[in-house]
Write a protein that holds these residues in place. Sequence first.
Motif, PDB file in Angstrom:
ATOM      1  N   GLY A  48     -51.943 -10.277  40.617  1.00  0.00           N
ATOM      2  CA  GLY A  48     -52.670 -10.348  41.878  1.00  0.00           C
ATOM      3  C   GLY A  48     -51.704 -10.164  43.027  1.00  0.00           C
ATOM      4  O   GLY A  48     -50.483 -10.195  42.859  1.00  0.00           O
ATOM      5  N   GLY A  49     -52.243  -9.980  44.201  1.00  0.00           N
ATOM      6  CA  GLY A  49     -51.426  -9.773  45.382  1.00  0.00           C
ATOM      7  C   GLY A  49     -50.782 -11.056  45.870  1.00  0.00           C
ATOM      8  O   GLY A  49     -50.976 -12.139  45.307  1.00  0.00           O
ATOM      9  N   ALA A  50     -50.011 -10.928  46.944  1.00  0.00           N
ATOM     10  CA  ALA A  50     -49.364 -12.090  47.548  1.00  0.00           C
ATOM     11  C   ALA A  50     -50.414 -13.109  47.963  1.00  0.00           C
ATOM     12  O   ALA A  50     -51.449 -12.761  48.537  1.00  0.00           O
ATOM     13  CB  ALA A  50     -48.540 -11.651  48.751  1.00  0.00           C
ATOM     14  N   GLY A  51     -50.153 -14.381  47.640  1.00  0.00           N
ATOM     15  CA  GLY A  51     -51.094 -15.431  47.989  1.00  0.00           C
ATOM     16  C   GLY A  51     -52.267 -15.593  47.045  1.00  0.00           C
ATOM     17  O   GLY A  51     -53.161 -16.406  47.295  1.00  0.00           O
ATOM     18  N   SER A  52     -52.275 -14.856  45.949  1.00  0.00           N
ATOM     19  CA  SER A  52     -53.391 -14.940  45.000  1.00  0.00           C
ATOM     20  C   SER A  52     -53.344 -16.204  44.144  1.00  0.00           C
ATOM     21  O   SER A  52     -54.338 -16.571  43.525  1.00  0.00           O
ATOM     22  CB  SER A  52     -53.420 -13.710  44.097  1.00  0.00           C
ATOM     23  N   GLY A  53     -52.173 -16.842  44.069  1.00  0.00           N
ATOM     24  CA  GLY A  53     -52.044 -18.061  43.282  1.00  0.00           C
ATOM     25  C   GLY A  53     -51.408 -17.860  41.923  1.00  0.00           C
ATOM     26  O   GLY A  53     -51.389 -18.787  41.108  1.00  0.00           O
ATOM     27  N   ARG A  54     -50.871 -16.673  41.654  1.00  0.00           N
ATOM     28  CA  ARG A  54     -50.326 -16.432  40.313  1.00  0.00           C
ATOM     29  C   ARG A  54     -49.126 -17.337  40.022  1.00  0.00           C
ATOM     30  O   ARG A  54     -49.005 -17.879  38.904  1.00  0.00           O
ATOM     31  CB  ARG A  54     -49.961 -14.956  40.148  1.00  0.00           C
ATOM     32  N   SER A  55     -48.234 -17.517  40.987  1.00  0.00           N
ATOM     33  CA  SER A  55     -47.084 -18.404  40.770  1.00  0.00           C
ATOM     34  C   SER A  55     -47.529 -19.853  40.629  1.00  0.00           C
ATOM     35  O   SER A  55     -46.970 -20.612  39.821  1.00  0.00           O
ATOM     36  CB  SER A  55     -46.084 -18.266  41.922  1.00  0.00           C
TER      37      SER A  55
END
Length: 231
Positions: A48-55
């Motif tokens: 997902g893009g930046a800020g999507s919550g993947r990390s």
Amino acid sequence: MQQLIFELAPAETPSFANFLPGRNEETLAALGRMAAGNLPETVVLLWGGAGSGRSHLLAAVAAAATARQQPVLRLAMPTPAPADPPGPGALVAIDDVQHADAAAQGHLFTLFNRLKESGGQLLCAADAPPGRLPLRDDLRTRLGWGLVYELLPLGDADKPAALARYARERGFQLSDDVGAYLLAHGRRDMTSLMAVLRALDRYSLAAKRAVTLPLLREWLQRDLVGNGSRE
């Protein structure tokens, strides 16, 4: 002002409880099974893009697996990945896999095979699906063998309900007018909005007053004036 808010409300430790799922319920359910040791797939890729919550979710899975004594290794590229897992049945969680260099890709390929042989699992997070990652072909193929989930951001229409749910989990009610004010007068990404709610919650507890629109305006004005006076 935004920096001040984050100073008043430091980030929470990533967990499933403080992730707002939105349209990602299926992804969250699969990751919950992985964290509990009940998912048979060897590899899961979140993208997902930046800020999507993947990390955030990668860290949440790693923390939950660690809590139940599963061997866990968590790292982010371009930090080199080892070719061997940390133990039998281990979970290896790798963030920003798109940044793996040639040497790291070779180690990842070997690591995947050894995890598969030993009953371990690989959880990766990236900014694109497997077919678009700048990785060698055989590694991209293996990352696509398991479950691949795109993390979908919350739309603006979904944010009021998500913020209200987050407030309830913190023990207070968020009125419609407070939610609407936040969405109309500040940054609209969920990380910033949740930070505002945490800071506002702390202020309301200190003031021993309910979270209302007048309290929000008072708090923002107080800290805006205070921050200006310090500059």
